[in-house]
Design a protein around this motif. Structure first.
Motif, short mmCIF file in Angstrom:
data_model
loop_
_atom_site.label_atom_id
_atom_site.label_comp_id
_atom_site.label_asym_id
_atom_site.label_seq_id
_atom_site.Cartn_x
_atom_site.Cartn_y
_atom_site.Cartn_z
N ILE A 111 0.80 -1.22 0.03
CA ILE A 111 0.09 0.11 0.02
C ILE A 111 0.75 1.38 -0.03
CG2 ILE A 111 -1.84 1.15 1.28
CD1 ILE A 111 -2.72 -1.57 2.23
N ASN A 112 1.87 1.08 0.75
CA ASN A 112 2.62 2.52 0.79
C ASN A 112 3.31 2.93 -0.56
OD1 ASN A 112 4.34 1.06 3.93
ND2 ASN A 112 2.53 2.62 3.64
N LEU A 115 0.97 4.03 -3.06
CA LEU A 115 0.67 5.42 -2.79
C LEU A 115 1.56 6.43 -2.93
CD1 LEU A 115 -1.71 5.21 0.38
CD2 LEU A 115 -2.44 5.48 -2.01
N THR A 116 3.11 6.31 -2.44
CA THR A 116 3.89 6.75 -2.17
C THR A 116 4.47 7.34 -3.69
OG1 THR A 116 4.42 6.22 -0.35
CG2 THR A 116 6.12 7.42 -1.14
N THR A 119 2.48 8.97 -6.67
CA THR A 119 2.37 10.48 -6.35
C THR A 119 3.60 11.26 -6.33
OG1 THR A 119 0.83 9.74 -4.50
CG2 THR A 119 1.44 11.89 -4.33
N TYR A 138 -0.53 18.15 0.74
CA TYR A 138 0.32 17.06 1.47
C TYR A 138 1.12 17.81 2.67
CZ TYR A 138 -0.96 13.88 -2.39
OH TYR A 138 -1.62 13.33 -3.16
N ALA A 172 -0.34 5.21 5.74
CA ALA A 172 -0.30 4.51 4.31
C ALA A 172 0.69 5.18 3.54
CB ALA A 172 -1.78 4.27 3.71
N MET A 173 0.93 6.54 3.88
CA MET A 173 1.83 7.43 3.12
C MET A 173 2.34 8.11 3.82
SD MET A 173 1.50 9.51 -0.31
CE MET A 173 1.50 11.10 0.23
N PRO B 21 -5.21 8.22 -5.60
CA PRO B 21 -5.12 7.10 -4.19
C PRO B 21 -4.56 7.99 -3.04
CG PRO B 21 -4.23 5.82 -6.18
CD PRO B 21 -4.68 7.33 -6.62
N SER B 22 -3.60 8.56 -3.50
CA SER B 22 -2.96 9.14 -2.04
C SER B 22 -3.83 10.32 -1.63
CB SER B 22 -1.49 9.45 -2.42
OG SER B 22 -1.48 10.69 -3.20
N TYR B 25 -6.51 8.91 0.34
CA TYR B 25 -5.94 8.59 1.79
C TYR B 25 -5.80 9.78 2.64
CZ TYR B 25 -1.95 8.05 5.05
OH TYR B 25 -1.24 8.13 6.24
#
Lengths: 664, 301
Positions: A111-112, A115-116, A119, A138, A172-173, B21-22, B25
């Motif tokens: 998952i990390n 997402l990371t 992005t 962010y 998650a991120m 997605p992020s 989140y």
């Protein structure tokens, strides 16, 4: 060229500013040698400081635990064996938790990364419109957050409790890692490369997957590394969100084994489990770097040696508190029986157990008092009169607790609310409760009555507790309810009363003696982290404690055993008129207990309970005891007394005893 | 105008897919909780219907402010974070300079690899190690006894808590934190050192006039970031190091919030304490950044 003056070097640094370097040329060689020596020396010291502990842990893990506990393993392993490791590999709970950790790691890291990395990639692209603003969405979360509780509530409301998603999703991120990715993409992916992909007709997604990612294996690997280490090492999310033990990750299991000495909790359950758990713990201890030395320290002691340990000049209260979690009631009673009155005072004095609810009591140097304003008709005005009088003598810092005549919800609620309002009106830093049956109190609490503590009399056997109309489940429920609905801020919100002989009087002693049964009460009590435990030692009557000599002895035993077991103790230093005792006897007892470091006594108007018809310590006794021993009320309460003009520098003032203070 | 946007989206719109997605989140786990802090101004109970919500204004903040815990937890938190900030920044810088200036490849290599290691020790194992080494029969007490000193009950002495926490923390993280400073030292133009050598600068002078100025920008950025978290002391390690004997000095804001909130379910009160904490942090960050901008050219924004 000989030049003793310092000269300057001007140099443009990489940062664009001019650096002036004054130089002393002739001494340069010498000072360089010294600098070099210092640098090497510091490096060697650092290497030793970091290396030795790491090395030592490895040595511990393969040494004999006994040698480690004795402090004899300093550099070389002693009594080498790999039993610890074998045990770890054989222990099903540890193996299972290991696989749980793997699951969390894989799921979490996937998952990390998902997402990371994308992005970071998208935000590194100059042609992403608005990317500065998006970036701030962010970044802002790095500087401000809702905090633990709102996050917890979100997870809860998503229905994720007790799932692995709850463990991995809140983190998650990491924005920090995302920025690292972004920086990497920015400096390592040239626009030309991406342009050429477009010209070849690739869309954004294909460009990312087929061009960008293969060129960025390093950063992805680094991210996988960072995140998985984080998952491997984390325990807090698992602790908050997981409730099923079989789902626990390795760190949480290790925490329970090493740091909480879970074994001591198991002791209250059954005998076989104890030895079993103990063996496991003993063996895996150092393989996993364990600290639960408790059992190893005392397991081979005879009761006599245990007494010596308790009374030893070198044994501190902290030492005793540490082992106390591993003691059963039987052990506490056995050692108490081998001790003289002086021994009991001496050992008890070392042990400090505090209770913390709205205020903290039992701090060293303090002596608190439960104000007991009982009234034969439960008259609110009568009760309040006694409270006013008691407060004016500096009594009531432990709590204000009323024994009601009528055990009914309306009556209990009425008394509770009256006292609550009085406490609120005068802003008294204390806690209160009405000593009805616990179910009555719980119903009152549910009905909106305000209480800070829940009270119950407890016994040292299951049968005895059944006679009181309670069981462990009810007490647990009560504690949860008091924490949730009560006015006490906790964490200690329970108040228990005990007394030698109560099991015998209800025929539920199972042929055990009253000292053991009493100690077992404390074992039961400590599960519920009580604020106060009180042994009503002189109330039971001559069938169980014949005369003052026995009552005094019993009070010292109870006080010592309770503290040894880790509960905050108070004693109702009292007698009933059918017992061979009088006023002087309870005064003797109170002095002994005050010296032994008791947390609190009862405080009654003139020492005479007009509702329960027995004699106990009075408001005046408390004041006198504080004065002769130099002990003071609980600090917050003392401040309040000073504000009210009742006390100054730990001494009662002229206004003390004037209840009309509270009528104005 | 509209057509331009459409054209852009058709060409590059897929890029936005990358951040969806992020973004989802962030909204769920970061921004909804930020909105959720409004429970700090209510008497909130779990599962409460919207129509039963009682707004209580600043009640929970006031009750925290007036409680005896306020001073205690704030003071305890700062007594750990402030020394951590100072020592925890200074030591890694020193270490980075040592590595950079070391002429012995062996010492440098060993030193770097060894000091990175503790970073990877999990909190649980780390705290266990601390307990083990500082216990009455631990290595340090054995050493004290050997030297003829009295043994010290490190873990039972509340007053030693913050020192133990800070020193062990530096032990764990100094190597890892030195990497950043080391990296910026290695990127210094070697010509600088050559020029300095030719002019006869001593090693100390090179450290003083080349090394330190060149890592200063990184140091300032790190200091600003740390100042913004001055009230933020993670619960993971403190919580594990707490015991009933040191609790008077070891109860910090985060553990207080955890215990009151999640253990005792006083959600509103704890959320208020947490919010108080976040707001102070935000102000500290803004303050540090403004200050940094005034005294040097470095700042976060």
């Amino acid at each position: 060229m000989k030049n003793n003056k310092a000269c300057n070097i001007n140099k443009i640094t990489a940062l664009g500013s001019v650096v002036k370097v004054p130089v002393n040329r002739t001494r340069a060689y010498n000072s360089d040698t010294i600098t070099e020596i210092i640098i090497r020396a510091l490096l060697i010291i650092t290497i030793l400081l970091v290396g030795y502990p790491l090395y030592n842990i490895v040595v511990y893990s393969i040494s004999d635990p006994v040698e480690v506990n004795m402090g004899r393993v300093i550099f070389w392993p002693r009594g080498i064996n790999f039993g610890g490791y074998v045990r770890v590999l054989k222990d099903p709970a540890i193996i299972r938790s290991f696989f749980n950790t793997i699951k969390i790691m894989v799921l979490g890291t996937a998952i990390n990364i998902f997402l990371t990395v994308p992005t970071g990639y998208a935000l590194s692209r100059k042609d992403l419109k608005g990317n500065k603003y998006i970036l701030w969405i962010y970044l802002f979360t790095m500087f401000f957050s809702g905090g633990l509780i709102p996050t917890f509530l979100v997870v809860q409301s998503l229905g994720l409790m007790d799932t692995y998603l709850a463990v991995v999703l809140p983190g998650a991120m990491s924005v920090w890692n995302m920025i690292v990715c972004r920086t990497f993409f920015k400096s390592n992916l040239s626009d030309e490369v991406l342009e050429s992909a477009y010209i070849d007709g690739a869309g954004e997604i294909r460009t990312f997957l087929q061009i960008a990612l293969p060129l960025s294996k390093t950063i992805v690997a680094l991210m996988v590394f960072y995140y998985s280490i984080g998952h491997w090492n984390g325990y807090f999310n698992a602790m908050i969100y997981l409730s099923t033990r079989s789902k626990y990750p390795l760190q949480l299991v290790m925490r329970r084994i090493h740091l909480q000495s879970e074994i001591s909790e198991a002791m209250t359950e059954s005998g076989d489990d104890i030895t079993n758990m103990y063996q496991i713990a003993g063996m895996i201890r150092y393989a996993l770097v364990v600290i639960a030395i408790i059992f190893n320290e005392i397991k081979d002691m005879t009761v006599g040696e245990f007494r010596e340990f308790l009374l030893s000049h070198d044994t501190t209260g902290g030492d005793i508190r540490r082992i106390s979690r591993g003691l059963t009631g039987e052990m506490a009673a056995a050692v108490a029986k081998l001790m003289s009155n002086m021994d009991l005072v001496y050992a008890a004095k070392k042990i400090n157990v505090q209770g913390q609810c709205n205020t903290v009591i039992g701090l060293p140097g303090t002596l608190s008092c439960r104000l007991q304003p009982n009234h034969p008709t439960d008259s609110v005005e009568g009760v309040l009169s006694s409270i006013r009088e008691g407060l004016s003598y500096g009594a009531g810092d432990a709590m204000i607790g009323i024994n009601p005549v009528e055990d009914s919800v309306p009556n209990v609620s009425r008394l509770l609310n009256a006292v609550y309002n009085f406490i609120g009106e005068w802003k008294i830093p204390t806690q209160h409760c009405v000593l009805a049956h616990i179910i009555t109190q719980m119903k009152a609490l549910e009905g909106g009555a305000r209480t800070s503590l829940l009270f119950q009399s407890i016994a040292g056997s299951e049968k005895g507790n059944r006679a009181f109309g309670i069981n462990v489940g009810i007490l647990k429920e009560a504690m949860d309810m008091a924490l949730k609905l009560g006015t006490g801020t906790g964490p200690n919100v329970m108040y228990f009363e005990t007394g030698q002989g109560s099991e015998l009087s209800s025929g539920s002693h199972n042929n055990a003696d009253q000292v053991v049964l009493e100690a077992r009460c404390y074992g039961l009590a400590r599960q519920f982290k009580p604020f106060l435990v009180n042994t009503v030692v002189g109330f039971i009557g001559p069938e169980y404690l014949y005369d003052s000599k026995q009552v005094i002895r019993a009070s010292l035993e109870d006080h010592f055993m309770g503290k040894l077991m880790g509960v905050p103790m108070g004693v109702d230093a009292c007698y009933t008129n059918h017992m061979k005792a009088d006023q002087n006897d309870i005064e003797n007892m109170a002095v002994l207990l005050a010296v032994a470091g008791i947390n609190y006594f009862m405080g009654l108007p003139m020492g005479d309970d007009i509702m329960l018809n027995y004699q106990s310590t009075s408001f005046h006794d408390i004041a006198a005891l504080r004065s002769v021993t130099g002990l003071r009320p609980a600090p917050e309460f003392e401040k309040w007394l000073e504000k009210m003009g009742i006390m100054e520098n730990g001494r009662l003032t002229k206004r003390a005893g004037d209840a009309s203070l509270f009528t104005g | 105008m509209f057509n331009d946007t459409l054209k852009y989206l058709r060409r590059k719109g897929a890029l936005y897919l990358f951040i969806i997605p992020s973004m989802v989140y962030m909204v769920i786990f970061k921004y909804i909780p930020m909105y959720g802090v409004r429970i700090a101004f209510m008497d909130y109970l779990p599962g409460m219907k919207a129509d039963r919500i009682k707004w209580v204004g600043m009640k929970h903040f006031i009750s925290f402010w007036e409680s005896i815990y306020f001073k205690r937890v704030v003071f305890n938190t700062l007594s750990i974070t402030v020394p951590s900030l100072i020592v925890g920044t200074a030591i890694p810088i020193l270490l980075a300079i040592l590595f950079h200036q070391s002429t012995s490849k062996m010492l440098k290599g060993l030193g770097q690899n060894l000091t990175y290691l503790p970073h990877f020790i999990s909190t649980v194992v780390f705290v266990t190690m601390i307990n083990l080494f500082l216990s009455k029969e631990g290595v340090i007490n054995s050493f004290l006894a050997f030297m003829g000193f009295e043994k010290i009950q490190f873990l039972a002495k509340a007053n030693l808590f913050s020192s133990i926490y800070v020193i062990t923390g530096v032990w764990k993280s100094m190597g890892w934190n030195s990497i950043m400073y080391y990296a910026s030292l290695t990127s210094v133009n070697p010509e600088l050192y050559e020029a300095a050598s030719i002019d006869g600068a001593s090693k100390m002078q090179k450290i003083r006039y080349i090394d330190i100025p060149s890592i200063l920008p990184v140091v300032i950025v790190m200091l600003i970031l740390s100042t913004g978290h001055l009230m933020d002391l993670g619960y993971e390690r403190v919580y594990l190091m707490q015991n009933s004997l040191n609790i008077s000095k070891s109860e910090v804001i985060s553990t207080f919030v955890y215990k009151r909130g999640i253990v005792n379910m006083k959600y509103s009160f704890s959320a208020a304490v947490g919010l108080f904490n976040s707001v102070i942090n935000l102000f500290l960050l803004i303050g540090a950044n403004t200050l940094a901008r005034k005294v040097s050219e470095e700042s976060l924004w």
